[in-house]
Design an enzyme around this catalytic site. Structure first.
Site, PDB file in Angstrom:
ATOM      1  CG  ASP A 143      -2.039   1.008   1.134  1.00 46.69           C
ATOM      2  OD1 ASP A 143      -2.369   1.408   0.010  1.00 46.69           O
ATOM      3  OD2 ASP A 143      -2.565   1.418   2.187  1.00 46.69           O
ATOM      4  CB  CYS A 200     -26.374 -11.073  -0.577  1.00 50.19           C
ATOM      5  SG  CYS A 200     -25.086 -10.212   0.372  1.00 50.19           S
ATOM      6  CB  CYS A 203     -21.674  -4.634   1.237  1.00 51.93           C
ATOM      7  SG  CYS A 203     -21.778  -4.942  -0.545  1.00 51.93           S
ATOM      8  CB  CYS A 207     -22.695   1.572   2.555  1.00 51.02           C
ATOM      9  SG  CYS A 207     -21.524   2.943   2.408  1.00 51.02           S
ATOM     10  CB  CYS A 222     -16.328   6.193   2.008  1.00 48.05           C
ATOM     11  SG  CYS A 222     -15.503   4.837   2.854  1.00 48.05           S
ATOM     12  CB  CYS A 247     -16.619   2.654   8.233  1.00 51.55           C
ATOM     13  SG  CYS A 247     -18.307   1.995   8.086  1.00 51.55           S
TER      14      CYS A 247
END
Length: 316
Positions: A143, A200, A203, A207, A222, A247
């Site tokens: 990263d 599904c 998420c 959110c 976000c 989160c």
């Protein structure tokens, strides 16, 4: 070296196949839970175009660094001269107590030591063995380089991308860190992962900011972005929904994360100091205490002022 413990395809170049098996064995020895190899090359045009649209729509918010080094993002060979292969490794960080008490308000990836340091140290050990055994050059990325990490994880067969845009490793879920070793050593590439999200929609529905869109995550909505990357005060309408740092809402409801085992890496388990990290305590912190509590923690990225801003917002 022989390859008696590995399953090498006799139809492939044996030396390349044996080297690949050794690398994967070394990864397992540093607690990598999944490892795949991809040939270094250009990122597919469709994925580059999708990224360009995401940037063009301003969905990266204030993360200006995402706009830089486009050429490097498109071709990892520019990150290491002569690079032939990418070794992509996933490390699990799930721990069963991650929603207990005050830990529930902090994204679980930050409960332990800074993953940049932990993952890099482990991958450097593997990279050293590659150089010692096979020669050539290596570069470890965690990263920290302009690299489409999840793209390469899919290309290397490590996992697939969920609707929350997170990498999902079959059997290990999305509570994983990704790291890469670029190497000039030729290794045997794995087949891309052809798995897919079951759709599904949990998420998307869960959110808090409605940040999950068909074009990607809108960082401006976000809570992970807002509590970590955003600088300055929040608007009056911003609701952090109980989150102090980061989160995990989309991960907590994902069925691929059901029944996971705790990570084997002690550094990723929850620090005792975070169990008592209430918004009130954060707001009253002085810099000296902050530096002591957050030593080798990813939470330092928000800085004390940023976390205190979050704490104040939660109190409104």
């Amino acid at each position: 070296m022989n390859c008696s413990r590995c399953q090498c395809d006799a139809g492939d170049d044996r030396e390349v196949a044996i080297a690949s098996c050794h690398v994967k064995r070394w990864v397992a020895e540093v607690d990598g839970i999944a490892c795949g190899i991809a040939d270094a090359g250009m990122v597919a045009d469709a994925d580059i175009e999708q990224f360009d649209r995401w940037i063009g729509h301003g969905m990266h918010g204030e993360m200006g660094y995402m706009e830089r080094y486009r050429e490097l993002r498109c071709d990892p060979r520019l990150l290491l001269e002569g690079a032939q292969s990418l070794v992509v490794v996933a490390f699990a960080y799930f721990h069963g107590d991650q929603t207990e008490g005050n830990l529930a308000a902090i994204a679980s990836y930050a409960h332990g030591d800074d993953y940049h340091e932990v993952v890099r140290a482990r991958l450097e050990r593997v990279a050293q063995r590659i150089r010692t055994t096979y020669g050539g050059a290596t570069r470890v990325c965690v990263d920290t380089a302009p690299l489409f990490e999840r793209y390469w994880a899919v290309r290397a067969g490590v996992g697939f991308i969920g609707r929350n845009r997170m990498l999902i490793v079959p059997g290990s879920g999305s509570y994983v860190f990704i790291g890469e070793i670029l190497t000039t050593v030729k290794l045997q590439a794995d087949a891309p992962n052809e798995g897919h999200c079951d759709g599904c929609g949990r998420c998307v529905a869960t959110c808090p900011g409605g940040a999950l869109t068909a074009d990607g995550i809108d960082a401006r909505k976000c809570l992970s972005y807002l509590t970590i990357e955003h600088r300055g005060e929040f608007g009056e309408d911003v609701d952090l929904c109980g989150w102090l740092y980061g989160c995990d809402a989309c991960q907590r409801v994902c069925p691929h994360n059901n029944g996971l085992n705790d990570t084997a890496i002690a550094e990723f388990k929850a620090r005792e100091a975070l169990r008592g990290l209430t918004p009130e305590r954060v707001d009253a912190m002085q810099q000296e205490e902050w530096s002591a509590v957050m030593r080798h923690s990813a939470i330092k990225r928000a800085k004390l002022a940023g976390l205190q801003r979050n704490a104040r917002q939660l109190g409104k």
